[in-house]
Design a protein around this motif. Structure first.
Motif, PDB file in Angstrom:
ATOM      1  N   PRO A 144       0.822  -1.217   0.000  1.00 34.84           N
ATOM      2  CA  PRO A 144       0.000   0.000   0.000  1.00 34.84           C
ATOM      3  C   PRO A 144       0.854   1.264   0.000  1.00 34.84           C
ATOM      4  N   ARG A 145       0.257   2.362  -0.444  1.00 32.99           N
ATOM      5  CA  ARG A 145       0.974   3.643  -0.537  1.00 32.99           C
ATOM      6  C   ARG A 145       0.536   4.626   0.543  1.00 32.99           C
ATOM      7  N   ARG A 146      -0.729   4.530   0.958  1.00 35.01           N
ATOM      8  CA  ARG A 146      -1.269   5.500   1.933  1.00 35.01           C
ATOM      9  C   ARG A 146      -2.022   4.732   3.004  1.00 35.01           C
ATOM     10  N   ILE A 147      -1.432   4.705   4.192  1.00 33.61           N
ATOM     11  CA  ILE A 147      -1.921   3.792   5.225  1.00 33.61           C
ATOM     12  C   ILE A 147      -2.443   4.546   6.447  1.00 33.61           C
ATOM     13  N   ALA A 148      -3.685   4.255   6.824  1.00 36.75           N
ATOM     14  CA  ALA A 148      -4.259   4.849   8.044  1.00 36.75           C
ATOM     15  C   ALA A 148      -4.073   3.875   9.204  1.00 36.75           C
ATOM     16  N   ASN A 149      -3.480   4.385  10.271  1.00 33.49           N
ATOM     17  CA  ASN A 149      -3.158   3.574  11.447  1.00 33.49           C
ATOM     18  C   ASN A 149      -4.198   3.837  12.535  1.00 33.49           C
ATOM     19  N   PHE A 150      -5.074   2.836  12.790  1.00 40.30           N
ATOM     20  CA  PHE A 150      -6.147   2.985  13.776  1.00 40.30           C
ATOM     21  C   PHE A 150      -5.853   2.228  15.073  1.00 40.30           C
ATOM     22  N   LEU A 151      -4.593   1.947  15.341  1.00 40.60           N
ATOM     23  CA  LEU A 151      -4.273   1.193  16.554  1.00 40.60           C
ATOM     24  C   LEU A 151      -4.290   2.125  17.772  1.00 40.60           C
ATOM     25  N   GLU A 168       6.839   3.671   7.586  1.00 43.11           N
ATOM     26  CA  GLU A 168       8.005   4.442   7.148  1.00 43.11           C
ATOM     27  C   GLU A 168       8.961   3.562   6.346  1.00 43.11           C
ATOM     28  N   LEU A 169       9.191   2.338   6.831  1.00 44.39           N
ATOM     29  CA  LEU A 169      10.168   1.462   6.193  1.00 44.39           C
ATOM     30  C   LEU A 169       9.673   0.862   4.876  1.00 44.39           C
ATOM     31  N   LEU A 170       8.339   0.829   4.653  1.00 51.49           N
ATOM     32  CA  LEU A 170       7.828   0.146   3.449  1.00 51.49           C
ATOM     33  C   LEU A 170       8.436   0.639   2.134  1.00 51.49           C
ATOM     34  N   PRO A 171       8.492   1.893   1.791  1.00 52.75           N
ATOM     35  CA  PRO A 171       7.982   3.071   2.480  1.00 52.75           C
ATOM     36  C   PRO A 171       6.597   3.434   1.958  1.00 52.75           C
ATOM     37  N   ALA A 172       5.793   4.045   2.859  1.00 51.85           N
ATOM     38  CA  ALA A 172       4.471   4.521   2.459  1.00 51.85           C
ATOM     39  C   ALA A 172       4.136   5.772   3.268  1.00 51.85           C
ATOM     40  N   MET A 173       3.040   6.399   2.914  1.00 49.13           N
ATOM     41  CA  MET A 173       2.621   7.593   3.638  1.00 49.13           C
ATOM     42  C   MET A 173       1.726   7.180   4.794  1.00 49.13           C
ATOM     43  N   SER A 174       1.961   7.788   5.955  1.00 49.69           N
ATOM     44  CA  SER A 174       1.214   7.377   7.149  1.00 49.69           C
ATOM     45  C   SER A 174       0.153   8.393   7.552  1.00 49.69           C
ATOM     46  N   PHE A 175      -1.009   7.891   7.934  1.00 51.32           N
ATOM     47  CA  PHE A 175      -2.080   8.696   8.528  1.00 51.32           C
ATOM     48  C   PHE A 175      -2.305   8.157   9.943  1.00 51.32           C
ATOM     49  N   PRO A 176      -1.633   8.768  10.932  1.00 48.03           N
ATOM     50  CA  PRO A 176      -1.733   8.246  12.307  1.00 48.03           C
ATOM     51  C   PRO A 176      -3.051   8.640  12.968  1.00 48.03           C
ATOM     52  N   MET A 177      -4.090   7.822  12.798  1.00 50.94           N
ATOM     53  CA  MET A 177      -5.430   8.173  13.270  1.00 50.94           C
ATOM     54  C   MET A 177      -5.629   7.854  14.753  1.00 50.94           C
ATOM     55  N   GLY A 178      -5.165   6.691  15.176  1.00 55.93           N
ATOM     56  CA  GLY A 178      -5.421   6.262  16.558  1.00 55.93           C
ATOM     57  C   GLY A 178      -6.806   5.645  16.670  1.00 55.93           C
ATOM     58  N   THR A 187     -14.177  10.526   9.884  1.00 50.98           N
ATOM     59  CA  THR A 187     -13.017   9.708   9.555  1.00 50.98           C
ATOM     60  C   THR A 187     -13.073   9.089   8.162  1.00 50.98           C
ATOM     61  N   ALA A 188     -14.194   8.472   7.816  1.00 51.77           N
ATOM     62  CA  ALA A 188     -14.289   7.793   6.523  1.00 51.77           C
ATOM     63  C   ALA A 188     -14.140   8.801   5.381  1.00 51.77           C
ATOM     64  N   GLU A 189     -14.754   9.957   5.544  1.00 52.85           N
ATOM     65  CA  GLU A 189     -14.667  11.026   4.542  1.00 52.85           C
ATOM     66  C   GLU A 189     -13.211  11.471   4.362  1.00 52.85           C
ATOM     67  N   LEU A 190     -12.528  11.620   5.493  1.00 54.64           N
ATOM     68  CA  LEU A 190     -11.132  12.045   5.464  1.00 54.64           C
ATOM     69  C   LEU A 190     -10.248  11.027   4.725  1.00 54.64           C
ATOM     70  N   LEU A 191     -10.510   9.761   4.977  1.00 56.76           N
ATOM     71  CA  LEU A 191      -9.735   8.709   4.304  1.00 56.76           C
ATOM     72  C   LEU A 191     -10.000   8.737   2.793  1.00 56.76           C
ATOM     73  N   VAL A 196      -6.652   7.205   0.869  1.00 56.16           N
ATOM     74  CA  VAL A 196      -6.001   6.176   1.687  1.00 56.16           C
ATOM     75  C   VAL A 196      -6.345   4.807   1.103  1.00 56.16           C
ATOM     76  N   ASP A 197      -5.337   3.945   0.902  1.00 50.24           N
ATOM     77  CA  ASP A 197      -5.605   2.643   0.267  1.00 50.24           C
ATOM     78  C   ASP A 197      -5.468   1.463   1.230  1.00 50.24           C
ATOM     79  N   ALA A 198      -5.066   1.721   2.476  1.00 46.66           N
ATOM     80  CA  ALA A 198      -4.971   0.598   3.427  1.00 46.66           C
ATOM     81  C   ALA A 198      -5.240   1.100   4.835  1.00 46.66           C
ATOM     82  N   VAL A 199      -5.823   0.233   5.655  1.00 43.34           N
ATOM     83  CA  VAL A 199      -6.013   0.568   7.073  1.00 43.34           C
ATOM     84  C   VAL A 199      -5.378  -0.526   7.926  1.00 43.34           C
TER      85      VAL A 199
END
Ligand SMILES: [Zn+2]
Length: 455
Positions: A144-151, A168-178, A187-191, A196-199
Motif C-alpha cells: 500500500p501507498r497510503r496507510i491509516a493507522n487505527f491502533l 516508514e520502512l515500506l515506504p508509504a505515507m502514514s495517517f496516524p489516526m489512533g 473519519t471515513a470522509e477524510l480517508l 487512503v488505500d490501506a487501514v
C-alpha cells in the motif's frame, strides 16, 4: 536495503547497547531451507555469545550457555510470563543484555494476572520494525501507498508506533489516526479525500469500518485491511468477503509485545496461518503436559525463542497461543515454515469459583449452530449479592435460538451445571445483538469472557 542496516556494529560504537551482530534476511521467502537454517544457526550462536555476558541469564535457563543448535533448546526449561515478571526490569536486571540504560519499555496487554513489563533495546526495537515491514511486503504486492493507522496509541502499548515505523520502512505515507478516530463521523470522509488505500486495525474495528452501513461506500478506495491484536475469525472473514470481495485482508503481523513479530503472511495465506520469521527466532509447538515437541499438524502450545544479542533475551517463551505447524509447503514457495494459530492457551474464566473454558462453552453452543467464538460473548455481571450471565450472540446466529435453548445446551457441560446450581446464580439471558454491541476493550480486542459489575 535492510541488508545494509544489519549488522549495525560498524557505526554504533558511541551508541550504548547497539552493537548487534544479528543478521536479518532482506526477503526470507527467496532463501532455500539450507540458507535459512544456516542463518538461524549463526544468529543462535550470536545469542548464546551475548548470554555469556550476563551470568544471571543462566539462572533463568540452566544449560543455556551450552546451546549449539536449535535442537539443544529442548533441554532448557520453558519460560512463562510469571518468570518474566520476576526476572525482568524493574524487578530485576537478570534479563538485560548489553547496556540497559536506553531502550523502549512496553507493557503486555495480558488479560489475566499482573501486567508484564518488557524492556527492549533500541536495536531490538528497530529489528522489530524491519521484520514488520518485511512481513507487509510479503503480504501485499504491491504494498500500500497510503496507510491509516487505527491502533491504540500510548499507555505503554507498542502496536501504534510499530505500525508507524513499518509504514516508514515500506515506504508509504502514514495517517496516524489512533483508535479514538474510529468513533468520529468525519473519519471515513477524510480517508476517502486523501485516497487512503490501506487501514491497520484490530479485526473488530476493521470489520466495522469496512462493512458498516455509514462507512462502506466511502471506503471503496481502501483495498487492503491489515489487522493485528487478535485472530480475525471465520465469521468476520466471511462478513468482509461478502461486503468487500475485492479487499485484500491480511494479518499485519503475528506479534507480541514481548517477542516482536513472530509470523507474517504471504499473498497465499489467510486466516490465522503465518510464515515464521525463522532467521531471527525458533518456534516450537509443544505438548506442555509431556514436554514433547508435537509432530507437524498436531496442535500444541507455541513456544518462541528470540535470537537477539541486546535487550531482553527470551528463550522458550510461552507466548500463550496454541497452534500447529503446517505439514505442506506454502504455494508461494517460501521455505519458511507455516504456523496456524487455533486459539489462546487456557482461555477460561472463573465464575463463582468454577472454571469455565471457552472451548467448553463453544462445544455446547455448536449444537445450536453457533460455531465461531467471534459470534458470542459470555458476560458475567456481579450483583451484590449474586451474579447473572448475559450470553451475547451476533446477528449471524439463527434467530430461532432462545435463552431456554442456550441454558439447555450449556447444562450439558458438567462445570456449567455447577454454575447454574450455585446459590448465588441469578439467571442467564441470551441476547441477539449486532456484534458492534459486544464489549470491546480500549485496545480493540473483543474478549470472549467479560466480567462486569452491575450498576
Ligand atoms: Zn507462503
Amino acid at each position: 536495503m535492510l541488508g545494509e542496516m544489519y549488522p549495525t556494529s560498524h557505526h554504533s560504537e558511541a551508541r550504548a547497547g547497539e552493537s548487534s551482530k544479528i543478521e536479518l534476511a532482506e526477503n526470507l521467502d527467496i532463501l532455500t531451507r539450507a540458507q535459512l537454517d544456516e542463518m538461524q544457526q549463526r544468529n543462535l550462536a550470536r545469542t548464546v555469545d551475548a548470554l555469556k555476558g550476563n551470568p544471571a541469564v543462566a539462572a533463568c535457563w540452566p544449560g543455556a550457555l551450552d546451546v549449539r543448535v536449535p535442537r539443544d533448546l529442548l533441554k532448557l526449561p520453558l519460560f512463562s510470563p510469571a518468570d518474566l515478571q520476576a526476572s525482568c526490569p524493574p524487578a530485576s536486571e537478570n534479563l538485560v543484555l548489553g547496556d540497559g540504560r536506553s531502550g523502549l519499555v512496553l507493557r503486555s496487554s495480558g488479560t489475566s494476572g499482573r501486567r508484564k513489563m518488557i524492556y527492549h533495546s533500541w536495536e531490538f526495537s528497530r529489528r522489530v520494525s524491519a521484520l514488520g515491514a518485511r512481513g507487509v511486503r510479503s503480504a501485499l504486492r504491491p504494498h500500500p501507498r497510503r496507510i491509516a493507522n487505527f491502533l491504540y496509541p500510548g499507555e505503554l502499548n507498542g502496536a501504534f508506533t510499530f505500525a508507524q515505523e513499518v509504514t516508514e520502512l515500506l515506504p508509504a505515507m502514514s495517517f496516524p489516526m489512533g483508535s479514538s478516530a474510529l468513533a468520529s463521523p468525519e473519519t471515513a470522509e477524510l480517508l476517502r479525500e486523501n485516497r487512503v488505500d490501506a487501514v491497520i486495525c484490530s479485526p473488530s474495528a476493521g470489520t466495522g469500518l469496512l462493512t458498516g452501513d455509514a462507512t462502506r461506500e466511502l471506503l471503496r478506495g481502501v483495498d487492503s485491511l491489515l489487522y493485528i491484536g487478535e485472530i480475525l475469525g471465520e465469521s468476520r472473514e466471511r462478513q468482509l468477503a461478502d461486503a468487500r470481495p475485492d479487499l485484500r485482508v491480511r494479518s499485519f503481523s503475528y506479534s507480541t509485545s514481548e517477542t516482536g513479530p513472530v509470523g507474517y503472511q504471504c499473498t497465499y495465506q489467510s486466516g490465522s496461518t503465518h510464515h515464521l520469521h525463522e532467521d531471527v527466532l525458533v518456534v516450537e509447538v509443544v505438548d506442555t503436559d509431556a514436554e514433547r515437541i508435537q509432530p507437524d499438524g498436531r496442535v500444541g502450545e507455541v513456544v518462541v525463542t528470540m535470537l537477539t544479542d541486546s535487550g531482553m533475551p527470551l528463550l522458550r517463551y510461552r507466548i500463550g497461543d496454541e497452534g500447529f505447524i503446517e505439514t505442506r509447503p506454502c504455494l508461494c514457495g517460501s521455505a519458511a515454515r507455516q504456523l496456524t494459530l487455533t486459539g489462546r492457551v487456557g482461555m477460561s474464566m472463573n465464575v463463582d469459583s468454577t472454571t469455565i473454558s471457552r472451548d467448553l462453552v463453544m462445544e455446547q453452543l455448536a449444537t445450536l449452530g453457533i460455531s465461531d467464538p467471534a459470534d458470542c460473548q459470555f458476560q458475567v455481571t456481579q450483583h451484590d449479592p449474586g451474579f447473572s450471565i448475559r450470553l451475547l450472540v451476533s446477528e449471524r446466529t439463527p434467530p430461532s435460538v432462545t435463552t431456554e435453548d442456550a441454558v439447555a445446551a450449556l447444562h450439558g457441560a458438567y462445570h456449567m451445571g455447577r454454575v447454574f446450581t450455585a446459590p448465588l446464580y441469578r439467571g442467564l439471558t441470551l441476547e441477539r445483538v449486532d456484534s458492534s454491541e459486544f464489549h470491546h476493550t480500549a485496545r480493540g480486542k473483543t474478549p470472549f469472557f467479560v466480567n462486569r459489575t452491575a450498576g
